[in-house]
Structure formats: C-alpha cells, structure tokens
Design a protein around this motif. Sequence first.
Motif, PDB file in Angstrom:
ATOM      1  N   SER A 149      20.893  40.987  51.828  1.00  0.00           N
ATOM      2  CA  SER A 149      21.886  40.414  50.926  1.00  0.00           C
ATOM      3  C   SER A 149      22.360  39.114  51.550  1.00  0.00           C
ATOM      4  O   SER A 149      22.571  39.047  52.762  1.00  0.00           O
ATOM      5  N   ASP A 150      22.519  38.090  50.726  1.00  0.00           N
ATOM      6  CA  ASP A 150      23.016  36.804  51.209  1.00  0.00           C
ATOM      7  C   ASP A 150      24.530  36.710  51.074  1.00  0.00           C
ATOM      8  O   ASP A 150      25.121  35.688  51.416  1.00  0.00           O
ATOM      9  N   LEU A 151      25.174  37.746  50.565  1.00  0.00           N
ATOM     10  CA  LEU A 151      26.611  37.706  50.315  1.00  0.00           C
ATOM     11  C   LEU A 151      27.406  37.930  51.597  1.00  0.00           C
ATOM     12  O   LEU A 151      26.986  38.664  52.485  1.00  0.00           O
ATOM     13  N   ARG A 152      28.579  37.315  51.641  1.00  0.00           N
ATOM     14  CA  ARG A 152      29.505  37.466  52.762  1.00  0.00           C
ATOM     15  C   ARG A 152      30.894  37.794  52.209  1.00  0.00           C
ATOM     16  O   ARG A 152      31.196  37.515  51.051  1.00  0.00           O
ATOM     17  N   ARG A 153      31.746  38.347  53.041  1.00  0.00           N
ATOM     18  CA  ARG A 153      33.112  38.663  52.637  1.00  0.00           C
ATOM     19  C   ARG A 153      33.782  37.426  52.045  1.00  0.00           C
ATOM     20  O   ARG A 153      33.680  36.324  52.591  1.00  0.00           O
ATOM     21  N   GLY A 154      34.434  37.620  50.888  1.00  0.00           N
ATOM     22  CA  GLY A 154      35.107  36.516  50.209  1.00  0.00           C
ATOM     23  C   GLY A 154      34.277  35.864  49.123  1.00  0.00           C
ATOM     24  O   GLY A 154      34.814  35.135  48.284  1.00  0.00           O
ATOM     25  N   ASP A 155      32.957  36.088  49.119  1.00  0.00           N
ATOM     26  CA  ASP A 155      32.105  35.519  48.066  1.00  0.00           C
ATOM     27  C   ASP A 155      32.483  36.111  46.716  1.00  0.00           C
ATOM     28  O   ASP A 155      32.812  37.290  46.608  1.00  0.00           O
ATOM     29  N   ARG A 156      32.424  35.288  45.675  1.00  0.00           N
ATOM     30  CA  ARG A 156      32.659  35.753  44.313  1.00  0.00           C
ATOM     31  C   ARG A 156      31.318  36.070  43.671  1.00  0.00           C
ATOM     32  O   ARG A 156      30.343  35.363  43.890  1.00  0.00           O
ATOM     33  N   VAL A 157      31.287  37.151  42.884  1.00  0.00           N
ATOM     34  CA  VAL A 157      30.090  37.490  42.124  1.00  0.00           C
ATOM     35  C   VAL A 157      30.475  37.593  40.653  1.00  0.00           C
ATOM     36  O   VAL A 157      31.622  37.857  40.319  1.00  0.00           O
ATOM     37  N   VAL A 158      29.514  37.355  39.794  1.00  0.00           N
ATOM     38  CA  VAL A 158      29.714  37.537  38.354  1.00  0.00           C
ATOM     39  C   VAL A 158      28.857  38.717  37.918  1.00  0.00           C
ATOM     40  O   VAL A 158      27.949  39.135  38.635  1.00  0.00           O
ATOM     41  N   ALA A 159      29.156  39.244  36.744  1.00  0.00           N
ATOM     42  CA  ALA A 159      28.380  40.376  36.231  1.00  0.00           C
ATOM     43  C   ALA A 159      26.895  40.029  36.225  1.00  0.00           C
ATOM     44  O   ALA A 159      26.504  38.936  35.820  1.00  0.00           O
TER      45      ALA A 159
END
Length: 145
Positions: free
Chosen positions: A76-86
Amino acid sequence: MLAAPCRRNGRSSVQRPSLLVLRWPPGDEYAVASSTAVRAVAAGTVTYSGTISGVMYVVVRHGNGWKVTYGKLVSSDLRRGDRVVARSRIGQATGRIYFGLRIGVECRDPTPYFGRPAGRPRLVPVNGSRHRSASLSVWRCRHLG
C-alpha cells in the motif's frame, strides 16, 4: 492502546511488546485472486498504515466516525493522514483480504453493512442446459455512503 485490526475467530489475543497491547476481535477474511486491487468502501482518512506481526494493514476513518480495516495486503502506498475517496486504491491483496469494522470502540461484524445486490435475480438450470445470460448484480452499500 493501539486499535488493531479485527479478526473473526471468536477469541481475543493480547500481545505485549513493551507497552503496546493489541487486541484481535471479529472481522472477516475473503479469498481473492492474488494481487487483486483493494478499494476503499467510502471516503475517509488513513489513521494507520503499516505491518503488525509481518502482516500489512490499513485503517480508514470515515466521515461518520466508523473505522474500516483492510488487511493481508502485499503493499500500500498510503500513509497516516492520507485522504481516500470511495473506490480509491487502498493496496494490493495477498490472495486473501481481511475486512474489519469498528463503530466507536466496538468491533462489529461487517457483513450486515455490505448492502444488497441491486439487479434481477435469476435461476440457473442444474440439468446442464444453457441458461440465458443476465447482467451482473451491483452491490449498493448502506451506512458508509
């Protein structure tokens, strides 16, 4: 206390590496094709992204306060604080995907919140005769919208 991913096994296990306590309440695992893209069920903010005991998890807090845990990820390329959309990409599955739901401090069985298939049900012959093709059902999710 770190809120850890949920696991459907009816048991809680507690691990104590220094002061960290991890609890493993109910959640669901699903078999999927290896490297399947795992997508967000709704918009939210990543509150955790990392590994626990060598297994990768991402936790997303949604606007209604619910937290969804996606686990058994290869990457996963996501980190804490990242926003995601549906429907945005959370990560890539290992061949199994873990899905957990917390409402407040309580872990819940996520299946009642999946929604319902929207589409026309059809009967498929069991005697081997040809059946008419039908459009695929689409899941209409409730509560997280």
